[in-house]
Design an enzyme around this catalytic site. Structure first.
Site, PDB file in Angstrom:
ATOM      1  N   GLY A  16       0.813  -1.220   0.000  1.00  9.17           N
ATOM      2  CA  GLY A  16       0.000   0.000   0.000  1.00  9.17           C
ATOM      3  C   GLY A  16       0.843   1.263   0.000  1.00  9.17           C
ATOM      4  O   GLY A  16       0.608   2.179  -0.799  1.00  9.17           O
ATOM      5  N   GLN A  45       4.110 -11.089  -1.053  1.00  7.71           N
ATOM      6  CA  GLN A  45       3.635 -12.181  -0.204  1.00  7.71           C
ATOM      7  C   GLN A  45       2.695 -13.176  -0.894  1.00  7.71           C
ATOM      8  O   GLN A  45       2.664 -14.352  -0.508  1.00  7.71           O
ATOM      9  CB  GLN A  45       2.950 -11.602   1.047  1.00  7.71           C
ATOM     10  CG  GLN A  45       3.853 -10.691   1.872  1.00  7.71           C
ATOM     11  CD  GLN A  45       3.088  -9.858   2.908  1.00  7.71           C
ATOM     12  OE1 GLN A  45       2.147 -10.318   3.535  1.00  7.71           O
ATOM     13  NE2 GLN A  45       3.505  -8.611   3.085  1.00  7.71           N
ATOM     14  N   VAL A  80       7.882   3.179  13.364  1.00  2.50           N
ATOM     15  CA  VAL A  80       6.981   4.115  14.037  1.00  2.50           C
ATOM     16  C   VAL A  80       6.626   3.589  15.424  1.00  2.50           C
ATOM     17  O   VAL A  80       6.288   2.423  15.587  1.00  2.50           O
ATOM     18  CB  VAL A  80       5.669   4.281  13.224  1.00  2.50           C
ATOM     19  CG1 VAL A  80       4.677   5.162  13.979  1.00  2.50           C
ATOM     20  CG2 VAL A  80       5.961   4.837  11.857  1.00  2.50           C
ATOM     21  N   CYS A 163      -5.313 -12.461   3.247  1.00  2.00           N
ATOM     22  CA  CYS A 163      -5.613 -13.550   2.320  1.00  2.00           C
ATOM     23  C   CYS A 163      -6.253 -14.745   3.026  1.00  2.00           C
ATOM     24  O   CYS A 163      -5.590 -15.764   3.273  1.00  2.00           O
ATOM     25  CB  CYS A 163      -4.390 -14.009   1.542  1.00  2.00           C
ATOM     26  SG  CYS A 163      -4.900 -15.019   0.127  1.00  2.00           S
ATOM     27  N   ALA A 322      -4.763  -7.445  -3.844  1.00  2.00           N
ATOM     28  CA  ALA A 322      -5.712  -7.063  -4.905  1.00  2.00           C
ATOM     29  C   ALA A 322      -6.577  -5.895  -4.448  1.00  2.00           C
ATOM     30  O   ALA A 322      -6.896  -4.995  -5.241  1.00  2.00           O
ATOM     31  CB  ALA A 322      -6.580  -8.264  -5.271  1.00  2.00           C
ATOM     32  N   CYS A 354      -9.189 -13.130  -4.567  1.00  2.00           N
ATOM     33  CA  CYS A 354      -8.401 -14.203  -3.968  1.00  2.00           C
ATOM     34  C   CYS A 354      -8.318 -15.351  -4.974  1.00  2.00           C
ATOM     35  O   CYS A 354      -9.327 -15.994  -5.250  1.00  2.00           O
ATOM     36  CB  CYS A 354      -9.082 -14.669  -2.680  1.00  2.00           C
ATOM     37  SG  CYS A 354      -8.068 -15.833  -1.765  1.00  2.00           S
TER      38      CYS A 354
HETATM   39  C1  LIG Z   1       0.708 -16.423   2.561  1.00  2.00           C
HETATM   40  C2  LIG Z   1       0.058 -15.221   1.955  1.00  2.00           C
HETATM   41  C3  LIG Z   1      -0.650 -15.341   0.777  1.00  2.00           C
HETATM   42  C4  LIG Z   1      -1.270 -14.239   0.213  1.00  2.00           C
HETATM   43  N1  LIG Z   1      -1.933 -14.384  -0.982  1.00  2.00           N
HETATM   44  C5  LIG Z   1      -2.502 -13.321  -1.574  1.00  2.00           C
HETATM   45  C6  LIG Z   1      -3.107 -13.442  -2.865  1.00  2.00           C
HETATM   46  O1  LIG Z   1      -3.135 -14.516  -3.466  1.00  2.00           O
HETATM   47  N2  LIG Z   1      -3.655 -12.330  -3.422  1.00  2.00           N
HETATM   48  C7  LIG Z   1      -3.619 -11.120  -2.793  1.00  2.00           C
HETATM   49  O2  LIG Z   1      -4.093 -10.142  -3.362  1.00  2.00           O
HETATM   50  N3  LIG Z   1      -3.053 -10.963  -1.562  1.00  2.00           N
HETATM   51  C8  LIG Z   1      -2.485 -12.038  -0.943  1.00  2.00           C
HETATM   52  N4  LIG Z   1      -1.874 -11.880   0.277  1.00  2.00           N
HETATM   53  C9  LIG Z   1      -2.075 -10.634   1.054  1.00  2.00           C
HETATM   54  C10 LIG Z   1      -1.185  -9.470   0.656  1.00  2.00           C
HETATM   55  O3  LIG Z   1       0.156  -9.869   0.571  1.00  2.00           O
HETATM   56  C11 LIG Z   1      -1.357  -8.370   1.699  1.00  2.00           C
HETATM   57  O4  LIG Z   1      -2.736  -8.076   1.847  1.00  2.00           O
HETATM   58  C12 LIG Z   1      -0.623  -7.095   1.308  1.00  2.00           C
HETATM   59  O5  LIG Z   1       0.753  -7.324   1.173  1.00  2.00           O
HETATM   60  C13 LIG Z   1      -0.849  -6.019   2.363  1.00  2.00           C
HETATM   61  O6  LIG Z   1      -0.144  -4.864   2.021  1.00  2.00           O
HETATM   62  P1  LIG Z   1       0.108  -3.718   3.120  1.00  2.00           P
HETATM   63  O7  LIG Z   1       0.805  -2.626   2.429  1.00  2.00           O
HETATM   64  O8  LIG Z   1      -1.138  -3.433   3.867  1.00  2.00           O
HETATM   65  O9  LIG Z   1       1.074  -4.452   4.162  1.00  2.00           O
HETATM   66  P2  LIG Z   1       2.515  -5.063   3.871  1.00  2.00           P
HETATM   67  O10 LIG Z   1       2.737  -5.287   2.412  1.00  2.00           O
HETATM   68  O11 LIG Z   1       2.626  -6.235   4.789  1.00  2.00           O
HETATM   69  O12 LIG Z   1       3.509  -3.913   4.312  1.00  2.00           O
HETATM   70  C14 LIG Z   1       3.529  -3.330   5.579  1.00  2.00           C
HETATM   71  C15 LIG Z   1       4.873  -2.624   5.742  1.00  2.00           C
HETATM   72  O13 LIG Z   1       4.851  -1.847   6.936  1.00  2.00           O
HETATM   73  C16 LIG Z   1       6.088  -2.023   7.604  1.00  2.00           C
HETATM   74  N5  LIG Z   1       5.870  -1.736   9.035  1.00  2.00           N
HETATM   75  C17 LIG Z   1       5.279  -2.513   9.971  1.00  2.00           C
HETATM   76  N6  LIG Z   1       5.254  -1.915  11.152  1.00  2.00           N
HETATM   77  C18 LIG Z   1       5.835  -0.700  10.976  1.00  2.00           C
HETATM   78  C19 LIG Z   1       6.088   0.399  11.834  1.00  2.00           C
HETATM   79  N7  LIG Z   1       5.743   0.390  13.134  1.00  2.00           N
HETATM   80  N8  LIG Z   1       6.712   1.497  11.319  1.00  2.00           N
HETATM   81  C20 LIG Z   1       7.028   1.542   9.995  1.00  2.00           C
HETATM   82  N9  LIG Z   1       6.810   0.535   9.129  1.00  2.00           N
HETATM   83  C21 LIG Z   1       6.220  -0.578   9.627  1.00  2.00           C
HETATM   84  C22 LIG Z   1       6.474  -3.459   7.326  1.00  2.00           C
HETATM   85  O14 LIG Z   1       7.874  -3.661   7.489  1.00  2.00           O
HETATM   86  C23 LIG Z   1       6.033  -3.606   5.875  1.00  2.00           C
HETATM   87  O15 LIG Z   1       7.044  -3.287   4.968  1.00  2.00           O
HETATM   88  C24 LIG Z   1      -1.202 -12.972   0.861  1.00  2.00           C
HETATM   89  C25 LIG Z   1      -0.457 -12.842   2.036  1.00  2.00           C
HETATM   90  C26 LIG Z   1       0.181 -13.940   2.580  1.00  2.00           C
HETATM   91  C27 LIG Z   1       0.990 -13.778   3.841  1.00  2.00           C
END
Ligand SMILES: Cc1cc2nc3c(=O)[nH]c(=O)nc-3n(C[C@H](O)[C@H](O)[C@H](O)COP(=O)(O)OP(=O)(O)OC[C@H]3O[C@@H](n4cnc5c(N)ncnc54)[C@H](O)[C@@H]3O)c2cc1C
Length: 410
Positions: A16, A45, A80, A163, A322, A354
């Site tokens: 994101g 992931q 953070v 997921c 997604a 998904c």
């Molecule tokens: C096994 C598995 C299978 C999946 N399969 C699918 C799929 O088939 N299709 C699909 O669309 N999605 C899938 N997903 C889900 C998808 O990967 C996540 O929904 C997505 O990556 C979330 O993005 P995000 O930016 O919210 O969090 P993330 O990509 O997890 O990023 C969060 C970031 O914040 C950082 N962070 C955490 N705490 C702090 C802090 N206190 N200060 C600063 N930075 C911090 C972390 O280091 C990380 O880099 C899957 C996930 C997993 C684990």
């Protein structure tokens, strides 16, 4: 001296945070954008399921953070600790204080391993595995390959999790590995689900029930994993039973111990503590603890200069990459409107997708929005297992992610 004030400060450089940074960079100077992120690497992931099945190498899911954060955007390599929203200040773990005009919260979610007694320190050995962490995904593949038969249990915690399909996708792939290795006949495969259904959207739950029946998987609903006794290879489940007493639904729970030879564990999940401790989270209702944003504009409900994206947000969608693909243009547009002194008008419809892997070469592509509304991208019956959707999941979506989503092109 390093800069400590940013027009836009982004917390977290995951799916994101990076998507929105790339989009904002097209309209405001990269020098006005900062990202706080402690990790050295960024992970794709969604491929960890295929890593867990030994189909994809784990290194393919990782890129150096320095290469993923858009050029010109400041990377504050820190974590953070607290957000003081009224003062527009962020305190980092190192003690550094940053100030901002507009904030995007994008720190994803944390895996609450501590909510299952006895798991910590045992993953990757003692028959315990999980695809939910980079290192453990590869160990899962090794453990599935070396499984000699017996009780294989796959768990699914209470939602929301990221997921929600992944806990069963790895099970279907594992079942095929057991078949191929000649150990399926002397194995029992169980899916122990904390909730009452196999998948939250009925149109996709129905074909998944058929897949489970075809693969002779033992389904156990209302079974929440609460403890693992690793030395004894015992899993302890809290089983919930509902009964009607005098026209009222009564709920009772009991603990059930079950021997395992292989246990694939998915932990409960929550937003990081600083979100709640900084008064940025919902304090009541089903989204308690998650970031308090409007489900359509993704603007914070108490602070107009704060937005959220991804897994951290308290919106009734399915937490997926997604979903972020559809949220990113909405968040970027709304942040730019607010920066220009206007109201946010772009709306997120709850879209999530998904790719439900049911075996090698077979995927049911579930696409849906708020209230389980079906939102198919293709004009065919999407409740069927398809090879084309397997190719989409395995070969097409990863480059679309790295070259499209991460660069703000899609
Ligand atoms: C096994 C598995 C299978 C999946 N399969 C699918 C799929 O088939 N299709 C699909 O669309 N999605 C899938 N997903 C889900 C998808 O990967 C996540 O929904 C997505 O990556 C979330 O993005 P995000 O930016 O919210 O969090 P993330 O990509 O997890 O990023 C969060 C970031 O914040 C950082 N962070 C955490 N705490 C702090 C802090 N206190 N200060 C600063 N930075 C911090 C972390 O280091 C990380 O880099 C899957 C996930 C997993 C684990």
């Amino acid at each position: 001296m390093s800069k400590n004030h940013f027009k836009v400060l982004i917390l977290g450089a995951g799916s994101g945070g990076v998507s929105v940074a790339s989009r904002l960079k097209k309209s405001i100077s990269a020098q006005d954008i900062g990202i706080v992120e402690p990790a050295e690497n960024h992970f794709y992931q969604p491929l960890w399921t295929l890593v867990g099945a030994g189909i994809v190498q784990k290194e393919k899911t990782k890129r150096a953070m320095s290469k993923v954060i858009p050029s010109g955007v400041s990377w504050i390599k820190d974590r953070v600790k607290n957000v003081d929203a009224p003062a527009r200040k962020v305190t980092c773990e190192s003690g550094k204080i940053l100030s901002y005009d507009f904030l995007l919260v994008a720190t994803g979610l944390k895996l609450d391993w501590n909510k299952i007694k006895g798991v910590e320190g045992h993953l990757g050995k003692d028959g315990l595995c999980s695809i939910y962490q980079f290192e453990d995904a590869e160990k899962t593949a090794q453990m599935l390959q070396s499984f000699k038969g017996g009780e294989a249990i796959f768990t699914m915690p209470p939602v929301p999790i990221k997921c929600a399909g992944a806990p069963q996708k790895i099970m279907y792939l594992a079942e095929e590995i057991f078949q191929k290795n000649g150990v399926r006949a002397n194995s029992k495969v169980t899916f122990a689900v904390a909730g009452k259904v196999i998948f939250g959207v009925p149109s996709f739950a129905a074909p998944l029930m058929q897949v489970a029946a075809r693969k002779k998987i033992d389904l156990k609903f209302s079974h929440k994993l609460v403890e693992v006794k690793a030395a004894e290879h015992m899993a302890v489940f809290e089983k919930t039973t509902e009964s009607q007493v005098d026209g009222q639904v009564k709920t009772s729970t009991e603990l059930i111990s079950q021997h395992y030879d292989l246990l694939h564990v998915v932990p409960p999940m929550s937003a990081y503590d600083y979100v709640r401790e900084s008064n940025l989270a919902f304090t009541a209702g089903p989204q308690t603890g998650w970031l308090k944003v409007d489900q359509f504009t993704l603007q914070h409900q108490d602070h107009g200069n704060i937005f959220g994206i991804g897994d951290v947000t308290g919106v009734p969608n399915s937490k997926t990459g997604a979903a972020i693909r559809k949220q990113a243009p909405v968040v970027a547009q709304n942040m730019l409107s607010v920066i220009a002194g206007q109201k946010p008008t772009a709306l997120y419809d709850g879209y999530a997708s998904c790719p439900l892997i049911t075996g090698v070469g077979k995927v049911i592509l579930a696409e849906f929005g708020y209230d389980g509304k079906l939102m198919p991208s293709f004009p065919m019956d999407m409740t069927k297992e398809r090879r084309s959707m397997w190719i989409l999941k395995k070969d097409l979506l990863p480059p679309m992610y790295w070259n499209g989503m991460m660069t703000g092109r899609m």
